[in-house]
Write a protein that holds these residues in place. Structure first.
Motif, mmCIF file in Angstrom:
data_model
loop_
_atom_site.group_PDB
_atom_site.id
_atom_site.type_symbol
_atom_site.label_atom_id
_atom_site.label_comp_id
_atom_site.label_asym_id
_atom_site.label_seq_id
_atom_site.Cartn_x
_atom_site.Cartn_y
_atom_site.Cartn_z
ATOM 1 N N LEU A 100 9.017 13.098 -10.293
ATOM 2 C CA LEU A 100 9.780 14.201 -9.716
ATOM 3 C C LEU A 100 8.815 15.317 -9.310
ATOM 4 C CD1 LEU A 100 12.849 14.896 -9.345
ATOM 5 C CD2 LEU A 100 12.610 16.283 -11.412
ATOM 6 N N PRO A 101 8.811 15.728 -8.046
ATOM 7 C CA PRO A 101 7.831 16.718 -7.604
ATOM 8 C C PRO A 101 7.777 17.982 -8.455
ATOM 9 C CG PRO A 101 8.874 15.741 -5.694
ATOM 10 C CD PRO A 101 9.604 15.199 -6.901
ATOM 11 N N ALA A 102 8.925 18.476 -8.897
ATOM 12 C CA ALA A 102 8.923 19.686 -9.722
ATOM 13 C C ALA A 102 8.149 19.452 -11.010
ATOM 14 C CB ALA A 102 10.354 20.113 -10.037
ATOM 15 N N PHE A 103 8.322 18.275 -11.596
ATOM 16 C CA PHE A 103 7.581 17.971 -12.822
ATOM 17 C C PHE A 103 6.098 17.774 -12.525
ATOM 18 C CE2 PHE A 103 5.630 14.747 -15.564
ATOM 19 C CZ PHE A 103 5.701 15.414 -16.778
ATOM 20 N N VAL A 104 5.791 17.042 -11.468
ATOM 21 C CA VAL A 104 4.386 16.803 -11.126
ATOM 22 C C VAL A 104 3.665 18.123 -10.898
ATOM 23 C CG1 VAL A 104 2.825 15.791 -9.428
ATOM 24 C CG2 VAL A 104 4.847 14.518 -10.171
ATOM 25 N N ARG A 105 4.313 18.993 -10.154
ATOM 26 C CA ARG A 105 3.706 20.305 -9.878
ATOM 27 C C ARG A 105 3.433 21.055 -11.186
ATOM 28 N NH1 ARG A 105 7.298 21.953 -6.775
ATOM 29 N NH2 ARG A 105 6.296 21.784 -4.755
ATOM 30 N N VAL A 455 1.143 6.140 -7.714
ATOM 31 C CA VAL A 455 0.606 7.320 -7.039
ATOM 32 C C VAL A 455 1.715 8.252 -6.554
ATOM 33 C CG1 VAL A 455 -1.387 5.967 -6.285
ATOM 34 C CG2 VAL A 455 0.512 6.334 -4.688
ATOM 35 N N ILE A 456 1.345 9.503 -6.405
ATOM 36 C CA ILE A 456 2.227 10.464 -5.754
ATOM 37 C C ILE A 456 1.340 11.406 -4.957
ATOM 38 C CG2 ILE A 456 2.290 11.954 -7.806
ATOM 39 C CD1 ILE A 456 5.197 12.704 -6.893
ATOM 40 N N SER A 457 1.663 11.578 -3.700
ATOM 41 C CA SER A 457 0.781 12.334 -2.816
ATOM 42 C C SER A 457 0.926 13.837 -3.042
ATOM 43 C CB SER A 457 1.095 12.001 -1.353
ATOM 44 O OG SER A 457 2.202 12.751 -0.887
ATOM 45 N N PRO A 458 -0.136 14.594 -2.818
ATOM 46 C CA PRO A 458 -0.047 16.052 -2.952
ATOM 47 C C PRO A 458 1.022 16.668 -2.057
ATOM 48 C CG PRO A 458 -2.345 15.365 -2.844
ATOM 49 C CD PRO A 458 -1.513 14.149 -2.541
ATOM 50 N N THR A 459 1.175 16.121 -0.857
ATOM 51 C CA THR A 459 2.193 16.660 0.051
ATOM 52 C C THR A 459 3.597 16.372 -0.471
ATOM 53 O OG1 THR A 459 0.714 16.404 1.949
ATOM 54 C CG2 THR A 459 3.058 16.644 2.421
ATOM 55 N N ALA A 460 3.789 15.202 -1.102
ATOM 56 C CA ALA A 460 5.092 14.902 -1.698
ATOM 57 C C ALA A 460 5.414 15.887 -2.808
ATOM 58 C CB ALA A 460 5.109 13.478 -2.241
ATOM 59 N N VAL A 503 2.327 12.483 3.864
ATOM 60 C CA VAL A 503 2.624 11.731 2.642
ATOM 61 C C VAL A 503 2.182 10.284 2.793
ATOM 62 C CG1 VAL A 503 4.473 10.807 1.192
ATOM 63 C CG2 VAL A 503 4.535 13.199 1.889
ATOM 64 N N ALA A 504 2.546 9.662 3.912
ATOM 65 C CA ALA A 504 2.194 8.258 4.131
ATOM 66 C C ALA A 504 0.676 8.064 4.149
ATOM 67 C CB ALA A 504 2.815 7.763 5.436
ATOM 68 N N ALA A 505 -0.034 8.977 4.807
ATOM 69 C CA ALA A 505 -1.498 8.874 4.856
ATOM 70 C C ALA A 505 -2.096 9.003 3.462
ATOM 71 C CB ALA A 505 -2.055 9.946 5.788
ATOM 72 N N VAL A 507 -0.548 8.442 0.525
ATOM 73 C CA VAL A 507 -0.175 7.293 -0.301
ATOM 74 C C VAL A 507 -1.109 6.121 -0.016
ATOM 75 C CG1 VAL A 507 1.581 5.498 -0.596
ATOM 76 C CG2 VAL A 507 2.230 7.904 -0.721
ATOM 77 N N ASN A 508 -1.358 5.846 1.253
ATOM 78 C CA ASN A 508 -2.266 4.757 1.606
ATOM 79 C C ASN A 508 -3.656 4.993 1.036
ATOM 80 O OD1 ASN A 508 -1.324 2.515 3.760
ATOM 81 N ND2 ASN A 508 -0.095 4.365 4.036
ATOM 82 N N ASP A 509 -4.133 6.224 1.124
ATOM 83 C CA ASP A 509 -5.468 6.555 0.611
ATOM 84 C C ASP A 509 -5.519 6.418 -0.913
ATOM 85 O OD1 ASP A 509 -8.205 7.697 0.874
ATOM 86 O OD2 ASP A 509 -7.309 9.385 -0.199
ATOM 87 N N LEU A 510 -4.503 6.952 -1.597
ATOM 88 C CA LEU A 510 -4.492 6.912 -3.059
ATOM 89 C C LEU A 510 -4.386 5.482 -3.583
ATOM 90 C CD1 LEU A 510 -2.179 9.988 -3.692
ATOM 91 C CD2 LEU A 510 -4.553 9.780 -4.451
ATOM 92 N N VAL A 511 -3.555 4.662 -2.945
ATOM 93 C CA VAL A 511 -3.411 3.271 -3.380
ATOM 94 C C VAL A 511 -4.727 2.518 -3.175
ATOM 95 C CG1 VAL A 511 -2.264 1.071 -2.892
ATOM 96 C CG2 VAL A 511 -0.912 3.164 -3.076
ATOM 97 N N SER A 512 -5.412 2.813 -2.082
ATOM 98 C CA SER A 512 -6.686 2.127 -1.808
ATOM 99 C C SER A 512 -7.743 2.451 -2.857
ATOM 100 C CB SER A 512 -7.211 2.506 -0.419
ATOM 101 O OG SER A 512 -7.678 3.854 -0.387
ATOM 102 N N LYS A 513 -7.581 3.576 -3.547
ATOM 103 C CA LYS A 513 -8.569 4.000 -4.538
ATOM 104 C C LYS A 513 -8.204 3.594 -5.966
ATOM 105 C CE LYS A 513 -9.954 8.092 -1.867
ATOM 106 N NZ LYS A 513 -9.904 9.575 -1.792
#
Length: 516
Positions: A100-105, A455-460, A503-505, A507-513
């Protein structure tokens, strides 16, 4: 809750978590937490237990601590979480969706303890499965103890007596599902001479896209990715696929023909079973344990033939015979620990030791099953319920089923956990539990896994409040006839334009790492 309200709450959460980070690092100036009381906020799916009731007293005696519980109805939990995060009164332990973004933040700002390197010291908190622990993490950081769940729980629950009345077999494909729903709506399955039934029952879903809703399940059956999936060599959100649109065209046809409950956009999820039990609707797409809840309702109503009322099948095939099953994440929420109310390492150790005790076999049996010798007895390594119809004993069991089970995080033996699996005395329960395990094993062969779970993207995180509801809201509007399919596609584009492209960019980057 309005968007402006959400933004104010998120701003408050950021201010709060920054202050928490400062106090946590200020050389121990923060006061110690009460070592004799554990404060917990969690979801509620039924009736809140009496704090002086037998089960809570038993849990407190076992832990050697008082419990101060805040029970929040599931449909209201996200809003309550946002308000709590923006307050100065955060419970020590919160059951929360770690994505949940609020929790992640809040967690990334320091409001919750990073447990990544701490849990291995506690034998009953150490992750039982490293992949599931990674799935429940925030880009590899563990901010909570995951609540173990079956790897696959999706199923279809049906009125067995209605199937017999309309002369149909249990569905195997989505086309069969449509035919059953149509018959349940038009062929007077309750035999009262009135056209007052419908097929599929869907509640107002409290989660966002890819939250194991009936919509997500049906979309997976049509071949859409589960959350995220590979298309053209990159990961894309499942709603940006032809299969997503095809599934929702199918469901809209059912809505337009009156085969779905007309209040699907507003039906309280806590009342999901009621139309099924009272003979207004005959199909539920949800987790397999809902079949047991349905049995309970008929049995408790005095129906000696309750086993003839409920049928269950697994994931359905697409029209072309291909099968795509919706798996689960392996967890449902995590137990996160606040740094505001648990400010020091000593306080954290105290809370983790308490949770570690709760994570023993005895503790997990208690919160999942009730009191041994009063609610159940152990027979052949399973929990056989005692005096199921006794109102006092049943109240304890209901509280274990609906409330305190939120504190179970080690699962039962049927899914690789440690607690005894529950085996009610009636043969229909035993037959259904056997079927449940067979269906899970079979459907896991065609499970569609989400590669982006860890993963969860910073923009998400930063724009979650603005974009997370775009797709689920648009889906409901489309199904209700408020917008066209072209407008639904326009809302998908709006998701991308509002931050989804980034977000999509990410997510792809984070999963690749992940493997690096």
């Amino acid at each position: 809750m309005s968007a402006s309200r959400r933004r104010r709450l998120m701003a408050g959460a950021l201010t709060l978590t920054a202050a928490l980070t400062a106090s946590a690092c200020s050389g121990g100036a923060a006061p110690q937490a009460d070592a004799n009381t554990l404060t917990i906020m969690t979801k509620l799916h039924g009736t809140a237990p009496d704090p002086k009731g037998e089960l809570q007293q038993a849990v407190e005696k076992f832990l050697g601590k008082k419990l101060q519980m805040t029970w929040v109805p599931n449909a209201e939990y996200t809003d309550k979480l946002n308000v709590t995060l923006a307050s100065d009164d955060i419970p020590q332990v919160m059951v929360v969706d770690p994505k949940l973004p609020a929790f992640v933040r809040a967690a990334q700002a320091g409001a919750f303890w990073d447990l990544t390197d701490k849990l291995d010291k506690y034998p009953n908190l150490k992750p039982m499965d490293q992949r599931t622990a990674l799935n429940s993490s925030v880009n590899g950081k563990i901010y909570g103890i995951y609540r173990m769940r079956a790897a696959l729980r999706s199923a279809v629950i049906l009125r067995k007596d209605w199937l017999k009345k309309v002369g149909l077999e249990e569905p195997e494909t989505v086309d069969d599902l449509y035919e059953v729903a149509k018959a349940f709506t038009e062929k007077d399955p309750d035999g009262n001479g009135k056209k007052d039934t419908y097929g599929l029952i869907i509640p107002k879903w409290p989660g966002n896209y890819a939250s194991s809703s009936p919509y997500d399940t049906l979309e997976t059956w049509f071949g859409a990715p589960n959350g995220w999936g590979e298309r053209g060599g990159k990961l894309v959100p499942g709603f940006d696929t032809p299969e997503f649109l095809e599934a929702n065209r199918f469901l809209k046809k059912m809505v337009d023909e009156g085969l779905v409950n007309p209040d699907f956009a507003t039906l309280d999820s806590a009342k999901w079973n009621e139309p099924f039990f009272h003979g207004r609707g005959g199909i539920i797409i949800d987790v397999n344990v809902r079949s047991r809840q349905a049995f309970d309702l008929f049995r408790d109503d005095g129906d000696k033939n309750y086993g003839d009322k409920v049928a269950m099948v697994g994931n359905l095939k697409r029209s072309d015979g291909q099968k795509f099953s919706l798996p689960f994440t392996g967890y449902l929420d995590v137990l996160a620990i606040s740094r505001q109310s648990v400010p020091t390492e000593q306080d954290l150790d105290n809370v983790l030791k308490t949770l570690d005790k709760l994570g023993t076999k005895e503790g997990q049996n208690l919160v999942q099953l009730g009191i041994e010798g009063r609610n159940y007895e152990v027979v052949d390594n399973t929990a056989t319920l005692i005096n199921e119809t006794d109102p006092v004993i049943r109240t304890i069991q209901d509280n274990a089923d609906d409330a305190f089970v939120q504190l179970s995080f080690k699962g039962d033996l049927d899914i690789g956990g440690i607690a005894y699996p529950r085996t009610p005395s009636g043969q229909p329960y035993k037959d259904t539990l056997k079927l449940q395990n067979e269906l899970m094993a079979e459907d896991l062969k065609t499970a569609v896994h989400n590669p982006a779970l860890p993963v969860i993207s910073p923009t998400a995180v930063s724009k979650g409040g603005q974009i997370d509801t775009i797709i689920p809201d648009a889906r409901i509007k489309y199904l209700s006839g408020a917008i066209t399919e072209e407008q639904l596609k326009g809302e998908i584009k709006r998701w991308y334009d509002s931050g989804g492209t980034q977000v999509a960019a990410e997510v792809n980057d984070l999963v690749s790492k992940l493997g690096n």
